[in-house]
Design a protein around this motif. Sequence first.
Motif, PDB file in Angstrom:
ATOM      1  N   ARG A   1     -20.829 -13.702  12.148  1.00 31.86           N
ATOM      2  CA  ARG A   1     -20.667 -12.380  12.769  1.00 31.86           C
ATOM      3  C   ARG A   1     -19.522 -12.424  13.760  1.00 31.86           C
ATOM      4  NH1 ARG A   1     -22.387  -8.826   9.952  1.00 31.86           N
ATOM      5  NH2 ARG A   1     -23.385 -10.184   8.439  1.00 31.86           N
TER       6      ARG A   1
ATOM      7  N   ASP B   1     -37.416 -14.249   6.336  1.00 31.61           N
ATOM      8  CA  ASP B   1     -38.234 -14.825   7.401  1.00 31.61           C
ATOM      9  C   ASP B   1     -38.147 -13.877   8.581  1.00 31.61           C
ATOM     10  OD1 ASP B   1     -39.360 -16.276   9.485  1.00 31.61           O
ATOM     11  OD2 ASP B   1     -38.443 -18.159   8.869  1.00 31.61           O
ATOM     12  N   LEU B   2     -39.302 -13.454   9.057  1.00 35.07           N
ATOM     13  CA  LEU B   2     -39.280 -12.453  10.118  1.00 35.07           C
ATOM     14  C   LEU B   2     -38.659 -12.976  11.401  1.00 35.07           C
ATOM     15  CD1 LEU B   2     -42.748 -10.753   9.636  1.00 35.07           C
ATOM     16  CD2 LEU B   2     -40.512  -9.955   8.928  1.00 35.07           C
TER      17      LEU B   2
ATOM     18  N   ARG C   1     -26.341 -19.809  11.244  1.00 35.09           N
ATOM     19  CA  ARG C   1     -25.650 -18.601  11.696  1.00 35.09           C
ATOM     20  C   ARG C   1     -24.560 -18.948  12.682  1.00 35.09           C
ATOM     21  NH1 ARG C   1     -28.322 -14.165   9.592  1.00 35.09           N
ATOM     22  NH2 ARG C   1     -30.248 -14.888   8.674  1.00 35.09           N
TER      23      ARG C   1
ATOM     24  N   TRP D   1     -30.099  -7.662  15.130  1.00 33.87           N
ATOM     25  CA  TRP D   1     -28.709  -8.092  14.938  1.00 33.87           C
ATOM     26  C   TRP D   1     -28.209  -7.695  13.558  1.00 33.87           C
ATOM     27  CZ3 TRP D   1     -26.255 -13.604  14.901  1.00 33.87           C
ATOM     28  CH2 TRP D   1     -24.981 -13.545  15.485  1.00 33.87           C
TER      29      TRP D   1
ATOM     30  N   GLU E   1     -35.865 -14.366  11.484  1.00 27.45           N
ATOM     31  CA  GLU E   1     -34.423 -14.363  11.281  1.00 27.45           C
ATOM     32  C   GLU E   1     -33.885 -12.951  11.473  1.00 27.45           C
ATOM     33  OE1 GLU E   1     -32.119 -16.886  10.052  1.00 27.45           O
ATOM     34  OE2 GLU E   1     -33.673 -18.112  10.962  1.00 27.45           O
ATOM     35  N   PRO E   2     -32.591 -12.822  11.746  1.00 26.42           N
ATOM     36  CA  PRO E   2     -32.016 -11.483  11.872  1.00 26.42           C
ATOM     37  C   PRO E   2     -32.032 -10.745  10.533  1.00 26.42           C
ATOM     38  CG  PRO E   2     -30.517 -13.148  12.731  1.00 26.42           C
ATOM     39  CD  PRO E   2     -31.614 -13.871  12.046  1.00 26.42           C
TER      40      PRO E   2
ATOM     41  N   LYS F   1     -37.152 -15.707  -1.923  1.00 28.61           N
ATOM     42  CA  LYS F   1     -36.850 -16.679  -0.866  1.00 28.61           C
ATOM     43  C   LYS F   1     -36.828 -18.067  -1.473  1.00 28.61           C
ATOM     44  CE  LYS F   1     -38.738 -19.070   3.050  1.00 28.61           C
ATOM     45  NZ  LYS F   1     -37.825 -19.013   4.165  1.00 28.61           N
TER      46      LYS F   1
ATOM     47  N   PHE G   1     -34.568  -7.609  24.034  1.00 27.93           N
ATOM     48  CA  PHE G   1     -33.610  -8.722  24.047  1.00 27.93           C
ATOM     49  C   PHE G   1     -33.951  -9.680  25.173  1.00 27.93           C
ATOM     50  CE2 PHE G   1     -29.800 -11.002  23.397  1.00 27.93           C
ATOM     51  CZ  PHE G   1     -29.242 -11.272  24.628  1.00 27.93           C
TER      52      PHE G   1
ATOM     53  N   VAL H   1     -27.329 -19.280  24.647  1.00 27.47           N
ATOM     54  CA  VAL H   1     -28.688 -18.768  24.483  1.00 27.47           C
ATOM     55  C   VAL H   1     -29.394 -19.513  23.357  1.00 27.47           C
ATOM     56  CG1 VAL H   1     -30.024 -16.738  23.828  1.00 27.47           C
ATOM     57  CG2 VAL H   1     -28.125 -16.502  25.380  1.00 27.47           C
ATOM     58  N   GLY H   2     -28.611 -20.041  22.441  1.00 21.02           N
ATOM     59  CA  GLY H   2     -29.219 -20.761  21.332  1.00 21.02           C
ATOM     60  C   GLY H   2     -29.463 -19.886  20.120  1.00 21.02           C
ATOM     61  N   ALA H   3     -28.851 -18.709  20.126  1.00 22.24           N
ATOM     62  CA  ALA H   3     -29.131 -17.785  19.044  1.00 22.24           C
ATOM     63  C   ALA H   3     -28.286 -18.057  17.805  1.00 22.24           C
ATOM     64  CB  ALA H   3     -28.900 -16.349  19.522  1.00 22.24           C
ATOM     65  N   VAL H   4     -27.238 -18.879  17.937  1.00 20.14           N
ATOM     66  CA  VAL H   4     -26.429 -19.216  16.760  1.00 20.14           C
ATOM     67  C   VAL H   4     -26.279 -20.730  16.684  1.00 20.14           C
ATOM     68  CG1 VAL H   4     -25.148 -17.063  16.692  1.00 20.14           C
ATOM     69  CG2 VAL H   4     -24.302 -18.947  18.076  1.00 20.14           C
TER      70      VAL H   4
ATOM     71  N   LEU I   1     -41.025  -7.347   2.488  1.00 20.28           N
ATOM     72  CA  LEU I   1     -41.484  -8.567   3.122  1.00 20.28           C
ATOM     73  C   LEU I   1     -41.394  -9.742   2.160  1.00 20.28           C
ATOM     74  CD1 LEU I   1     -44.480  -7.192   5.146  1.00 20.28           C
ATOM     75  CD2 LEU I   1     -42.676  -8.626   6.048  1.00 20.28           C
TER      76      LEU I   1
ATOM     77  N   LYS J   1     -35.105 -17.531  21.458  1.00 18.44           N
ATOM     78  CA  LYS J   1     -33.761 -18.087  21.255  1.00 18.44           C
ATOM     79  C   LYS J   1     -33.220 -17.703  19.883  1.00 18.44           C
ATOM     80  CE  LYS J   1     -33.843 -21.945  24.462  1.00 18.44           C
ATOM     81  NZ  LYS J   1     -33.145 -21.073  25.420  1.00 18.44           N
ATOM     82  N   HIS J   2     -33.565 -16.521  19.483  1.00 19.31           N
ATOM     83  CA  HIS J   2     -33.152 -16.128  18.154  1.00 19.31           C
ATOM     84  C   HIS J   2     -33.195 -14.620  18.043  1.00 19.31           C
ATOM     85  CE1 HIS J   2     -32.761 -17.620  13.933  1.00 19.31           C
ATOM     86  NE2 HIS J   2     -32.443 -18.700  14.597  1.00 19.31           N
ATOM     87  N   PHE J   3     -32.179 -14.051  17.404  1.00 21.82           N
ATOM     88  CA  PHE J   3     -32.319 -12.662  16.990  1.00 21.82           C
ATOM     89  C   PHE J   3     -33.297 -12.637  15.825  1.00 21.82           C
ATOM     90  CE2 PHE J   3     -29.221 -10.921  19.688  1.00 21.82           C
ATOM     91  CZ  PHE J   3     -28.121 -11.765  19.719  1.00 21.82           C
TER      92      PHE J   3
END
Lengths: 333, 263, 286
Positions: free
Chosen positions: A67, C230-231, A40, C222, C233-234, A32, C130, A80-83, A27, C138-140
């Motif tokens: 990816r 950061d939790l 991404r 992913w 984040e993938p 960091k 998912f 979706v806004g994931a990238v 964790l 809006k994020h993996f």
Amino acid sequence: MRVTRVRSRRGMLASFASFAFVASLALVGCGKSQRDVTARGAGASLSAPLVARWSEAYAGPGRVDYRAVGSGGALMLLSVGAVDFGVRDVALSAEEISRTAGAYAEIPLAHGTVVVAVNLPGVSELRLGRASLAALFMGEVRSWNDPSLVRENPGISLPNLPVLPVHRTDASGTAKRFTAYVAKGSPAFAEQVGTGESPNFPTGVRAKGQDGVALAVKSTRGSIGVLELGLARASGLAVAWLEDDSGTFVAPTPADARGASPYPLVSTVYALVPKAKGAHDDTVRGFLRWALDEGQHAPVGGTGSLMSAFGPLSAEERSAAVEALQRTLGVAP
Amino acid sequence: MSTVPPSTPPPPHVEKMRAENLGAKFPDAVALRGITMPVIEHKVTAVIGPSGCGKSTFIRCLNRMHEVVPGATTSGDVLLDGKSIYGSAVDPVGVRRKVGMVFQKPNPFPEMSVRDNVLSGLRLNGIRPASPDVVVEAALTQAAMWDEMRDSLDRPGGSLSGGQQQRLCIARCLALEPEVILMDEPCSSLDPIATARIEELIHDLRERYTIVIVTHSMQQAARVSDLTAFFYLGELVEYGLADVLFTRPEDPRTEEYITGRFG
Amino acid sequence: MSDAARVRTLASRRASESFVRGLAAGVTALTVVGLASVLFSVVGYGARGLSMTTLTALPRPAGVPGGGVANAIVGTLLLVALACAIALPVGLLAGIHLAEARTGKLVRLARTAADALAAVPSVVFGIFVFGVLVAWMKHFSALAGGAALALTMIPTVTRATEVAVRAVPERLREAALALGATRHRVIAQVVLPSAARGIATGVLLAVGRAAGEAAPLLFTAWESRFFCDDLREPTASLPVSIFTYTISPYDDLHAQAWAAALVLVSLVLVFQVTARLLSKRRDDVS
């Protein structure tokens, strides 16, 4: 016995404690940095080696992870806004532009070379006309020593192996470009298989990403698949000469510094950037700008046979790209 | 319904507990009918009778353990120091602190050490003693096992012999400083030597506590008790001084039982 | 029946017994051989690809030497820790309730639900998370991955807890009650410590299974080429990395995949063996 029982209790506590310790290490994240905003991207697997090398060489601000999910996957994840950005090796079609309501800007990045790779023992060079390609991928030509192929390749001994086409499971810009090319010479192909990111191949096996195609072709004798030149070379696969619009067979050649190539299947790699404001815009802007500057120096993206297959943008393409980037994401603060 | 006074009450005596018309039911059977009986302070009261006569149910009503069984009910009343333990405002947890219980099969907490077992009663009540070692030594001394155990306090409770386990359970009970100790056939799973040690212990504990012991063995009842109650089919048949009940029983059923004509 | 007939029956009984015994032995041998060959392959190929680089380096672009699966190792530990953080409280409480409450419509419903969940393929949990969590965030994310893994763990933990709590002898509960404990204290201070070993065994088995799952992570946690700091984040994980590298055409990635498989199998074996040792101790002691 009694001592071990009391001790086993402590042992259990100890093992749970050590597990928790390890987990907390994870964790803590091994360092960091607040500055390491991660943008991404996802998209074409054709350009994955290129973008991956670029992301590693990119020095900041921020950092980039990419990816390969296929050109179609890029649109899905963007919606979706994931990238934060997508990469495709084929331009958005009119239908796609209207579907996405013009929400994305297309910024060309480099030129990639799409090749047809084969696994034929003893064969290092091969010519495949559009008609042959159509016949092979529609399953009409079943064996490699078919007369039509022999005629096209005098002097090359084609083995008697069954033809095994390999396709993509994911929506692929490479597939779109390839099928468009073949369809120009075969109306039957256009009708039966269609052109698009997920063509309707009637026969053959499927693989995930161009990596999967490379692996499948590499492992099966007699197989044929479509992928990027650098990957084909790295996998040790023979690639076919294709005919250009005048019918001359050309060996796969990457685009040169002027962005031109006689080979018919040179594609352009585009970044798709949402026009709306995003959380990681600084990083995306920085990365794409770097790709259009440092990233264009040959060999594009780094050394090695993999990379020598990508070609830089021509000067006009590059300045148009920089302008498009500034229009979309502004200038660095 | 039977009300039987002691044949010859020993002077002077104080009633520590009293059952008044106590009845007890299980979902499918009646276990006790109208028991009225005192429990005299600082005396050992034995409860005897054949299997199924309700003697275990009776003492479990004295510390409100009977109602733990789903569907079990009680009627009538039980007084402790003159106050009802079944009042709606009475917390059964409080009752059980004052009226402790030792069970037929010794049940120390097997994973806990001897020391933790002794302290478990306190811990289960949320009490943190200021000097736990003192508590442990006092309880084990009263249970006549301090000398044996003083060097093995960290042994798990489950690794002791049967007799030791039962005395540990007694020590655990004593650590809470109860006023009454109920014992449900405490020696029935022990060998004669262990039994003898526990009987000796009961004799000593009488000075500080009031004891009610259910026993299957009339000989044990005769050895150990001051007062004896004979139960049969859920009813109190006879109650009196042990000496008297065993030699000159009044009720014919008592006589038949103690002469072994039925078990 | 005549003596002759009886003798025949005895001989034929002996024959069929030998046959069945031989069959059982043969099948057992096949199983052992199968398991051994898997382990040998993993150890053999994995050891070849195993190096300090593989264990400590971050992934590099395909075809570039010097990459490793360090972030996948840490990612798997992180995801398992997250999954435990979610699944353990839920599973423990559910199991305790199922064991202590014993009757009632809610109890029967809960037990049926736990049994049904145990049969759901883990990829379905991935799709579920998912659709619910990833689409909403809006994020993996590692959180989503942990949630998907937790769903695979909850049925096992619940059942193991219920069985272990039920196995606690009634006389211990009685003793605690007679000492004046409230029901909550009885559970917390007597029942749970007594059931702890059985619960721990079940938890370790569930953790071992969750650590090796790839399908639920494919569209929740992913992938990533960095450590997860950061939790939201993938994150990379061993099973997914193994999957991705194996279907790639690059030999050095294949070697890394074998090494990752070795690490993963070792991790899962540690959990399984610990569970074994714990349960054995319980049997040894009266």
